[in-house]
Design a protein around this motif. Structure first.
Motif, short mmCIF file in Angstrom:
data_model
loop_
_atom_site.label_atom_id
_atom_site.label_comp_id
_atom_site.label_asym_id
_atom_site.label_seq_id
_atom_site.Cartn_x
_atom_site.Cartn_y
_atom_site.Cartn_z
N VAL A 124 18.38 -1.69 -9.69
CA VAL A 124 17.00 -1.97 -10.12
C VAL A 124 16.09 -0.79 -9.77
O VAL A 124 15.22 -0.41 -10.56
N ALA A 125 16.28 -0.20 -8.60
CA ALA A 125 15.46 0.96 -8.21
C ALA A 125 15.71 2.14 -9.16
O ALA A 125 14.77 2.84 -9.56
N LYS A 141 12.72 -6.55 -3.11
CA LYS A 141 13.07 -7.95 -2.85
C LYS A 141 14.58 -8.09 -2.67
O LYS A 141 15.05 -8.80 -1.77
N LEU A 142 15.33 -7.41 -3.53
CA LEU A 142 16.79 -7.48 -3.42
C LEU A 142 17.28 -6.85 -2.12
O LEU A 142 18.19 -7.37 -1.48
N TYR A 143 16.67 -5.73 -1.73
CA TYR A 143 17.04 -5.13 -0.45
C TYR A 143 16.77 -6.08 0.70
O TYR A 143 17.58 -6.23 1.61
N LEU A 144 15.62 -6.73 0.67
CA LEU A 144 15.29 -7.66 1.74
C LEU A 144 16.27 -8.83 1.77
O LEU A 144 16.74 -9.23 2.83
N LEU A 145 16.63 -9.35 0.60
CA LEU A 145 17.59 -10.45 0.53
C LEU A 145 19.00 -10.02 0.93
O LEU A 145 19.84 -10.86 1.24
N ALA A 146 19.24 -8.72 0.93
CA ALA A 146 20.55 -8.22 1.37
C ALA A 146 20.81 -8.56 2.83
O ALA A 146 21.94 -8.50 3.29
N ALA A 170 13.86 1.56 -12.34
CA ALA A 170 12.44 1.88 -12.17
C ALA A 170 12.23 3.39 -12.24
O ALA A 170 11.27 3.87 -12.86
N LEU A 171 13.12 4.16 -11.63
CA LEU A 171 13.02 5.62 -11.67
C LEU A 171 13.19 6.12 -13.11
O LEU A 171 12.43 6.98 -13.56
N GLU A 172 14.14 5.57 -13.83
CA GLU A 172 14.35 5.97 -15.23
C GLU A 172 13.11 5.66 -16.07
O GLU A 172 12.68 6.47 -16.88
N LEU A 173 12.51 4.50 -15.84
CA LEU A 173 11.30 4.14 -16.56
C LEU A 173 10.18 5.13 -16.25
O LEU A 173 9.46 5.58 -17.15
N ALA A 174 10.02 5.48 -14.98
CA ALA A 174 8.97 6.42 -14.59
C ALA A 174 9.20 7.79 -15.23
O ALA A 174 8.26 8.43 -15.71
N ILE A 201 0.93 4.84 -8.80
CA ILE A 201 2.11 4.66 -9.65
C ILE A 201 1.77 3.59 -10.69
O ILE A 201 1.18 2.56 -10.36
N PRO A 202 2.12 3.79 -11.97
CA PRO A 202 1.82 2.77 -12.97
C PRO A 202 2.38 1.40 -12.57
O PRO A 202 3.48 1.31 -12.01
N GLU A 203 1.62 0.36 -12.84
CA GLU A 203 1.98 -1.00 -12.39
C GLU A 203 3.34 -1.45 -12.92
O GLU A 203 4.08 -2.12 -12.22
N ILE A 204 3.69 -1.09 -14.15
CA ILE A 204 4.98 -1.52 -14.69
C ILE A 204 6.14 -0.94 -13.88
O ILE A 204 7.14 -1.60 -13.63
N VAL A 205 5.99 0.30 -13.43
CA VAL A 205 7.02 0.94 -12.60
C VAL A 205 7.02 0.31 -11.21
O VAL A 205 8.07 -0.02 -10.66
N ALA A 206 5.84 0.12 -10.63
CA ALA A 206 5.73 -0.47 -9.30
C ALA A 206 6.31 -1.88 -9.27
O ALA A 206 6.96 -2.27 -8.31
N ALA A 207 6.10 -2.65 -10.34
CA ALA A 207 6.63 -4.01 -10.40
C ALA A 207 8.16 -4.00 -10.39
O ALA A 207 8.79 -4.81 -9.71
N LYS A 208 8.75 -3.08 -11.13
CA LYS A 208 10.22 -2.99 -11.14
C LYS A 208 10.73 -2.57 -9.76
O LYS A 208 11.75 -3.07 -9.29
N PHE A 209 10.01 -1.65 -9.12
CA PHE A 209 10.45 -1.22 -7.80
C PHE A 209 10.30 -2.34 -6.77
O PHE A 209 11.13 -2.47 -5.87
N ARG A 210 9.27 -3.18 -6.91
CA ARG A 210 9.13 -4.32 -6.00
C ARG A 210 10.32 -5.27 -6.13
O ARG A 210 10.75 -5.87 -5.15
N ARG A 211 10.86 -5.39 -7.34
CA ARG A 211 12.07 -6.21 -7.51
C ARG A 211 13.23 -5.64 -6.71
O ARG A 211 14.01 -6.37 -6.09
N ALA A 212 13.34 -4.33 -6.71
CA ALA A 212 14.39 -3.68 -5.92
C ALA A 212 14.17 -3.96 -4.43
O ALA A 212 15.12 -4.27 -3.70
#
Length: 106
Positions: free
Chosen positions: A88-89, A70-75, A92-96, A57-68
């Motif tokens: 956020v997820a 992180k938010l899930y984990l903090l939930a 990332a899908l829209e960007l992809a 997966i392109p890194e820019i998309v993967a980075a946005k998904f990692r943010r999602a």
């Protein structure tokens, strides 16, 4: 272990335990309106890690998904963060999709 998995595990170690389990609407095979209960932070962390993207997966998309992720984990601390993670997820899908098909659709 990938860098993302190690980050999520280190973040998980810093989170305080919940007083009660976390129950969420979670589709299951054959039961689209099911619920899933997470009794421990370890269960929740494993589930969030399973939501990861595959290699390639392109890194820019993967980075946005990692943010999602992180938010899930903090939930685990504040359940309202799940909605932010979903947004956020979806971003990332829209960007992809734009990266893949943006030039093909007028």
């Amino acid at each position: 272990m990938t860098q993302q998995e190690s980050f999520l595990q280190s973040l998980a170690r810093q989170l305080a335990p919940r007083a009660a389990s976390l129950t969420l609407p979670w589709p299951q095979p054959g039961q689209p309106a099911g619920f899933r209960t997470f009794e421990s932070l370890a269960e929740w962390t494993a589930c969030v890690e399973d939501l990861g993207l595959r290699e390639g997966i392109p890194e820019i998309v993967a980075a946005k998904f990692r943010r999602a992720q992180k938010l899930y984990l903090l939930a685990w601390l504040d359940i309202d963060l799940i909605k932010a993670g979903e947004l956020v997820a979806l971003t990332a899908l829209e960007l992809a999709l734009n990266d893949c098909y943006g030039g093909k659709v007028p």
